[in-house]
Design a protein around this motif. Sequence first.
Motif, mmCIF file in Angstrom:
data_model
loop_
_atom_site.group_PDB
_atom_site.id
_atom_site.type_symbol
_atom_site.label_atom_id
_atom_site.label_comp_id
_atom_site.label_asym_id
_atom_site.label_seq_id
_atom_site.Cartn_x
_atom_site.Cartn_y
_atom_site.Cartn_z
ATOM 1 N N TYR A 3 -11.926 -1.735 10.114
ATOM 2 C CA TYR A 3 -11.733 -1.681 11.755
ATOM 3 C C TYR A 3 -11.250 -0.345 11.915
ATOM 4 C CZ TYR A 3 -12.654 -6.793 11.580
ATOM 5 O OH TYR A 3 -13.291 -7.912 11.172
ATOM 6 N N GLY A 4 -10.375 0.168 11.027
ATOM 7 C CA GLY A 4 -9.871 1.636 11.295
ATOM 8 C C GLY A 4 -10.788 2.811 11.100
ATOM 9 N N ASP A 5 -11.891 2.367 10.338
ATOM 10 C CA ASP A 5 -12.717 3.358 9.555
ATOM 11 C C ASP A 5 -12.039 4.540 8.891
ATOM 12 O OD1 ASP A 5 -15.022 2.438 11.086
ATOM 13 O OD2 ASP A 5 -14.281 3.577 12.696
ATOM 14 N N CYS A 6 -10.962 3.984 8.225
ATOM 15 C CA CYS A 6 -10.243 4.737 6.983
ATOM 16 C C CYS A 6 -10.513 4.724 5.957
ATOM 17 C CB CYS A 6 -8.443 4.404 7.039
ATOM 18 S SG CYS A 6 -7.890 4.442 8.772
ATOM 19 N N THR A 7 -10.455 5.999 5.347
ATOM 20 C CA THR A 7 -10.771 6.094 3.752
ATOM 21 C C THR A 7 -9.745 5.613 2.874
ATOM 22 O OG1 THR A 7 -9.895 8.203 3.465
ATOM 23 C CG2 THR A 7 -12.033 8.293 4.305
ATOM 24 N N PRO A 8 -10.071 5.091 1.539
ATOM 25 C CA PRO A 8 -8.986 4.816 0.655
ATOM 26 C C PRO A 8 -7.668 5.960 0.506
ATOM 27 C CG PRO A 8 -10.927 3.965 -0.156
ATOM 28 C CD PRO A 8 -11.220 4.949 0.916
ATOM 29 N N ARG A 9 -8.149 7.091 0.722
ATOM 30 C CA ARG A 9 -7.211 8.055 0.403
ATOM 31 C C ARG A 9 -6.250 7.860 1.829
ATOM 32 N NH1 ARG A 9 -7.632 13.796 1.868
ATOM 33 N NH2 ARG A 9 -5.943 14.980 0.642
ATOM 34 N N GLU A 10 -6.911 7.860 3.032
ATOM 35 C CA GLU A 10 -5.966 7.846 4.070
ATOM 36 C C GLU A 10 -4.916 6.599 4.386
ATOM 37 O OE1 GLU A 10 -9.209 10.355 7.061
ATOM 38 O OE2 GLU A 10 -9.184 7.888 6.946
ATOM 39 N N VAL A 11 -5.770 5.484 3.616
ATOM 40 C CA VAL A 11 -4.792 4.092 3.788
ATOM 41 C C VAL A 11 -4.130 4.504 2.878
ATOM 42 C CG1 VAL A 11 -4.936 1.862 3.345
ATOM 43 C CG2 VAL A 11 -6.972 2.758 4.167
ATOM 44 N N SER A 12 -3.958 5.220 1.639
ATOM 45 C CA SER A 12 -2.855 5.519 0.693
ATOM 46 C C SER A 12 -1.645 5.835 1.296
ATOM 47 C CB SER A 12 -3.451 6.064 -0.356
ATOM 48 O OG SER A 12 -2.182 6.694 -1.233
ATOM 49 N N ALA A 13 -2.084 7.115 2.107
ATOM 50 C CA ALA A 13 -1.306 7.834 2.842
ATOM 51 C C ALA A 13 -0.311 6.913 3.974
ATOM 52 C CB ALA A 13 -1.817 8.982 3.572
ATOM 53 N N MET A 14 -0.965 6.215 4.522
ATOM 54 C CA MET A 14 -0.393 5.231 5.614
ATOM 55 C C MET A 14 0.556 4.146 5.053
ATOM 56 S SD MET A 14 -3.650 4.679 8.078
ATOM 57 C CE MET A 14 -4.758 5.898 8.269
ATOM 58 N N THR A 15 0.140 3.817 3.805
ATOM 59 C CA THR A 15 0.748 2.387 3.402
ATOM 60 C C THR A 15 1.932 2.870 2.260
ATOM 61 O OG1 THR A 15 -1.017 1.767 1.788
ATOM 62 C CG2 THR A 15 -1.156 1.164 4.059
#
Length: 213
Positions: free
Chosen positions: A175-187
Amino acid sequence: MPAPAPTRERRPVPGPSAEDTRLAVEIRELVARLEMDEARDRFSALVVAHQRRASRIAFQYLRDVADADEAVQDAFVKAFSHIASYREAWPFEVWFTRILINGCLDRRKSRARRERWFAPADDPAARDETRLPFGGAAELDPEAQLLARERRARLSSAIERLDGRQRTVFMLCHYGDCTPREVSAMTGLNESTVRVHLFRAARKLRALLGAKS
């Protein structure tokens, strides 16, 4: 003897993300110089660029259009208020999305506490959930509206049954169109862990929705 392979350096994400990062840095510098009117004017461009995506993410967390809209607006206000702490190691949207997610989680906790004390004022099933939020426009006949509502309800119910990290990773990616790399940074999760959670979430959803693996 062959030369060693060059070390890959972290580079800003090209395209719109890089432009947003550059703009966020400019806004940070304007705030540092106390040029607040210009900073607010520049920040409005970031709001326009990210509002629709932010609304999708917030709605998936909160399942309520009004709550999601308030969460998004609060996140933008907080982002501007804390722009001095922004660092361009990650794109602006990664930094902002982390603020948004934390705000949504706080709202979910607050709502859960309220619901322990107060009975709902109406039947959630009676609410009008047929309109598409955040700019989606579709004229459907009553039967199609009913089927679409049932599909959304089944998917939402299935997503809620994922464990916390799987649910967060799935929503950010889909739903957020985030890449796994971006999700890694967020979480704060390792990128490989993010991919594992995403795989397990998709597998569990298929099982819950009755699809074949």
